[in-house]
Every structure is written in C-alpha cells, then in structure tokens.
Design a protein around this motif. Structure first.
Motif, PDB file in Angstrom:
ATOM      1  N   SER A  60       0.824  -1.203   0.000  1.00  0.00           N
ATOM      2  CA  SER A  60       0.000   0.000   0.000  1.00  0.00           C
ATOM      3  C   SER A  60       0.861   1.257   0.000  1.00  0.00           C
ATOM      4  O   SER A  60       0.628   2.201  -0.777  1.00  0.00           O
ATOM      5  CB  SER A  60      -0.934  -0.004   1.210  1.00  0.00           C
ATOM      6  N   GLN A  61       1.875   1.301   0.869  1.00  0.00           N
ATOM      7  CA  GLN A  61       2.707   2.492   0.939  1.00  0.00           C
ATOM      8  C   GLN A  61       3.624   2.627  -0.273  1.00  0.00           C
ATOM      9  O   GLN A  61       3.944   3.743  -0.687  1.00  0.00           O
ATOM     10  CB  GLN A  61       3.525   2.488   2.228  1.00  0.00           C
ATOM     11  N   ASP A  64       1.499   4.300  -2.665  1.00  0.00           N
ATOM     12  CA  ASP A  64       1.367   5.712  -2.294  1.00  0.00           C
ATOM     13  C   ASP A  64       2.552   6.533  -2.789  1.00  0.00           C
ATOM     14  O   ASP A  64       2.385   7.638  -3.312  1.00  0.00           O
ATOM     15  CB  ASP A  64       1.259   5.850  -0.768  1.00  0.00           C
ATOM     16  N   TYR A  67       2.679   6.868  -6.588  1.00  0.00           N
ATOM     17  CA  TYR A  67       1.526   7.541  -7.184  1.00  0.00           C
ATOM     18  C   TYR A  67       1.908   8.950  -7.655  1.00  0.00           C
ATOM     19  O   TYR A  67       1.547   9.356  -8.773  1.00  0.00           O
ATOM     20  CB  TYR A  67       0.378   7.608  -6.177  1.00  0.00           C
ATOM     21  N   ASN A 125      -7.950  -0.023  -0.066  1.00  0.00           N
ATOM     22  CA  ASN A 125      -6.911  -0.398  -1.019  1.00  0.00           C
ATOM     23  C   ASN A 125      -7.502  -0.846  -2.351  1.00  0.00           C
ATOM     24  O   ASN A 125      -7.002  -0.459  -3.417  1.00  0.00           O
ATOM     25  CB  ASN A 125      -6.033  -1.513  -0.436  1.00  0.00           C
ATOM     26  N   ARG A 128      -8.802   2.246  -4.185  1.00  0.00           N
ATOM     27  CA  ARG A 128      -7.716   3.074  -4.716  1.00  0.00           C
ATOM     28  C   ARG A 128      -7.102   2.427  -5.948  1.00  0.00           C
ATOM     29  O   ARG A 128      -6.786   3.113  -6.932  1.00  0.00           O
ATOM     30  CB  ARG A 128      -6.649   3.307  -3.639  1.00  0.00           C
ATOM     31  N   SER A 166      -6.889  10.271  -2.291  1.00  0.00           N
ATOM     32  CA  SER A 166      -6.480  10.854  -1.012  1.00  0.00           C
ATOM     33  C   SER A 166      -7.584  10.712   0.035  1.00  0.00           C
ATOM     34  O   SER A 166      -7.293  10.479   1.215  1.00  0.00           O
ATOM     35  CB  SER A 166      -6.124  12.330  -1.198  1.00  0.00           C
ATOM     36  N   THR A 169      -7.394   7.394   1.432  1.00  0.00           N
ATOM     37  CA  THR A 169      -6.209   7.290   2.282  1.00  0.00           C
ATOM     38  C   THR A 169      -6.492   7.807   3.686  1.00  0.00           C
ATOM     39  O   THR A 169      -5.937   7.300   4.670  1.00  0.00           O
ATOM     40  CB  THR A 169      -5.042   8.065   1.655  1.00  0.00           C
ATOM     41  N   TYR A 241      -1.872  -1.457  -5.047  1.00  0.00           N
ATOM     42  CA  TYR A 241      -3.001  -1.243  -4.135  1.00  0.00           C
ATOM     43  C   TYR A 241      -3.869  -2.507  -4.042  1.00  0.00           C
ATOM     44  O   TYR A 241      -4.295  -2.914  -2.949  1.00  0.00           O
ATOM     45  CB  TYR A 241      -3.866  -0.087  -4.626  1.00  0.00           C
TER      46      TYR A 241
END
Length: 474
Positions: A60-61, A64, A67, A125, A128, A166, A169, A241
């Motif tokens: 996930s990070q 991020d 992205y 997730n 996204r 976002s 998130t 994601y």
C-alpha cells in the motif's frame, strides 16, 4: 460489502485454537495467543496477524509513494508543453491530495471507530487500485474534449481521481494505526511501531528513487508485447493497491459483527468526544504535540532541501532527493535500533535525547550547509534522532488510548498533522528568501528544543508513562 473476521477459504485459520467469537465485539484470544516475550523484533515477527498487516503496508505504501511519480509522468507526457514549467501542474495535484486530509481527517477517524478495521483496510486499497486503473480510459475519452477554463479535461480528471484516492487514504491511515493495538500486545507496541517506521522510511526512499525507472520499465515491457498498450504504469500502481487489499483479506483483528451494533452518538459528537479526551489525557495530548512539531520540521526541511542543495558544490537543485534520502536512512536506522533495544529505556529519555540530538543536527546543518559530506551527515543524524521522538510518541498514543477512542484520536491526529504541515510548506520558502537559509534552520532547531523542554516539563510532573510495559515509569 462487509468484510468480517470470519473463516476464509482463501486464508487458512491461524491455528485450530484461535476461534473467532460473535460476542463480545473483540475476540479475547489474540492478546494471549500472540503474547511472545523477549526484546527486539523477534516476538513481533512471530505474530502472524502483524505479518499480514505489515505485508499489506508494504504494498500500500509503495503504491502511495509511486503515485506522485506516476502523476508527474502523466503530466509530462500528456499536458506539459516544452516551454512550460511543470511546477504549477504538480502543485495542483498536491493541492488535490491535501484538501481531503484537511476536510476529512477527523471525520474519517470517527467512522473508523464504527466499522470493522479489516473492512476499511481492504476496501480502501481495492478502491484506490480501481481508481488508478480508470486513468487510461479516462485520458483516452477526454483527449479530444475542449478544455474547461483553459485547463485540459484529462488533467481535471486526474485531479478528481487524486482527490478520491487521497480521501480513501484518510480512512486507511487511522484504520491501520488502530489495527496495530488490536493484534499486537501492549508490551510489543514499541518494536511494532519501530518496524512500521523503518518500513515507511525505506519505502519512501525506494519509491522516490526507483519509482520513475520502475514505471518506465513496466511501460516499455508492456509496449514490447503490444505497441498500443500504454497503461503499464497504471497497472503497476493500481496493482500494488489491489495486492495490498487482497493480502489484508487474511487479516484477523478479532473484531466481529457485534461491534457494528453498538449504539453510538452523532458523528460530530464523536469528534467532540475525541477533542475532550485529548483535553483530559495529558500523555496522549503531549505525544500528539510532539509529533506535530516533528512533522512541521520535516515539512519545512522538504521545502528548504532545494535551496540547500543548490548551495552545495557538486549538486544540482533537482538532486535535493539525496538530502531527503539521507534523512530517511537515518530515521530507518534509528527506528531499527529502537525496535531492538528501545524497550530498555524510558520514553522520557528517548524523546528528550531525540530532541537534543535533532537540534544539534539542525544547528550543524545551518553551520555546514555548503559542505556535501557535512550536510548529508547532519540530515541523516536529524532523521536518526527524529525516530527517537516519533516512534515512542506514536506508541504512547496507541497504548494510552482506549480501543473505543482510537479511531477518533488517530483521525484528529491525522487532521492536525495535515493542517500543521500546511504552515511550514507555505512559509518555509518565504522565510528562507527573507532571512536566509541558516537563520531558518537555526529557528527550526530552536523549535525542536522548545518541544523537548515541553516534553521534559510535562514528563517530570509524572504525565508521561512508559509504553514498553504495563508498569508506569517516571
């Protein structure tokens, strides 16, 4: 769709002796089943629930971090003309990413308290990932449309997608933080948070360092199969994601459907309850203030990194990432050390030493800002000592906040941090142009010292307690 901690054919049970009960709302078995004794990361890494959450965090990070690199690549290839600066395009994307953090940070935390954390983690997730995968068809559909107010429709579509990514998130962040105390015993929160911080900083470095070549590699590979396939970059980010969401399907937090049936007040009353809790609990409030100061300093440093790099012989302004990467390496090392040996020290000593060390690093950076080796060393030292502030303070918030209040508190923390970040981002560059780089760095060092003095004063009154054990340390 409601995703509960029920047996899943895709995810075998953790052990025959780990049933998921329907009542009470929280399964009482996880704390005892996962209670491993001993220092360091070993007990945490033997916690299979934490491993699932950690693996989900990695994907996930990573998505991020890449992205933003994806957005810059899309702007460069679709919208920016050769004589035009890319900065205003990127600024618009950053604003679209920041607005949800300010608007929905606290509200998201309230709803996280009302929902099963696994549901939030999985669905945020997956959604996204789905949003990122809609980018190629949207750019194709809007390619020939007349611009709105001289802005390409495709770019407006990117801003809308960024806004919703976002927003999701904002729900994922407090759910992730509230899930850790559900699956990690209180005595292991410090190494768990250390491992999370280490992973976050490593992914920050990896994401910005290899994001562009990785996106280019995937794009070229897909075009090698079919020259008309130009959606490889979106598949990489959206797929990361999606993988995170699928991994988190196997997460067992111990929550059940019964937790959804509790009668709760109005959402805005919940926000007020969270604020009232912070007013009454000095430990948590102090920890949150320390984190806000820390994030403000790093936000200002992110802005100052460009003029700082420009003043170092041998570096170009666009190479400011070297300084930020040095800070990330230092923080990762500090968090790793805390995970192994941090439980042997009182949080007061860790925080105050972190403040003193961070202030010295900033003073050193102001003094030797024109020397590459000294600047890199000072930035790495700042990151190292920042871990001694961030990890114990985050652990304090998790350990001291009751389970029913965690979503509210982490939502407020997320909201306060994002609002606080806006001030240094807006003012650091202006202050540097007026007073000079050294003066601003010295001012940041003084701010760090003031934060340390505040923490020492409160702690000496018996407010700050250790979170490494259940015994209060003063």
């Amino acid at each position: 769709m409601r995703i509960l901690d029920e047996p899943d054919s895709a995810c075998p049970p953790l052990a025959p002796s780990e049933p998921v009960v329907d009542s009470p709302a929280i399964d009482p078995s996880p704390p005892t089943l996962e209670e491993h004794h001993g220092p360091g990361f070993g007990p945490v890494l033997r916690n299979r629930r934490f491993i699932v959450l950690w693996m989900g965090q990695i994907f996930s990070q990573l998505a991020d971090k890449i992205y933003l690199v994806l957005m810059i690549a899309l702007i460069s290839s679709h919208f920016q003309v050769e004589a035009d600066s890319i900065s205003h395009w990127v600024s618009a994307v950053m604003i679209a990413f920041t607005i949800p953090a300010v608007l929905f940070g606290s509200l998201a935390g309230v709803y996280v308290d009302r929902w099963v954390k696994k549901t939030v983690l999985v669905q945020t997730n997956l959604w996204r990932g789905a949003l990122v995968l809609t980018i190629p068809p949207l750019l194709w559909l809007t390619g020939n449309l007349t611009p709105w107010w001289q802005v390409p429709v495709g770019f407006i579509a990117l801003l809308v997608i960024t806004f919703f990514v976002s927003t999701l998130t904002q729900f994922f962040a407090p759910a992730e933080q509230t899930a850790i105390p559900l699956i990690v015993p209180k005595g292991q929160l410090l190494p768990a948070n250390s491992l999370y911080t280490t992973t976050m900083m490593v992914l920050l470095i990896v994401g910005f360092a290899v994001g562009e070549p990785l996106l280019a590699f995937i794009d070229q590979g897909l075009r090698g199969i079919n020259p008309s396939w130009s959606f490889g970059r979106e598949i990489l980010v959206g797929g990361a994601y999606a993988i995170a969401g699928l991994i988190l399907l196997c997460l067992k937090t111990g929550e059940t459907a019964a937790s959804l049936k509790i009668e709760r007040p109005h959402v805005f009353q919940d926000i007020l309850d969270g604020i009232q809790y912070l007013r009454q609990n000095h430990r948590v409030r102090n920890a949150m203030v320390q984190l806000i100061i820390l994030f403000c300093v790093f936000a200002a440093l992110a802005v100052l990194a460009v003029p700082l790099t420009a003043g170092i012989p041998g570096l170009k302004p666009e190479q400011f990432g070297f300084l930020l990467a040095a800070g990330g390496v230092g923080m990762a090392i500090g968090a790793f050390i805390l995970g192994h040996w941090g439980q042997q020290f009182r949080p007061l000593y860790l925080t105050v030493s972190g403040r003193l060390g961070g202030a010295i690093a900033l003073f050193s950076l102001a003094l030797f800002s024109n020397h590459l080796a000294a600047a890199l060393t000072s930035t790495a030292a700042l990151g190292f000592f920042a871990a001694f502030i961030g990890v114990p303070m985050q652990t304090t918030i998790q350990a001291e906040t009751p389970e029913a209040m965690r979503g509210k508190v982490f939502g407020l923390q997320n909201n306060a941090v994002n609002i606080a970040l806006s001030l240094p981002l807006a003012l650091a560059g202006v202050a540097e142009s007026i007073w000079g780089l050294s003066a601003v760095l010295n001012a940041l060092a003084l701010l760090v010292l003031i934060g340390g003095l505040l923490s020492w004063t409160i702690s000496r009154k018996g407010v700050l307690t250790s979170t490494s054990t259940n015994v209060t340390k003063r």
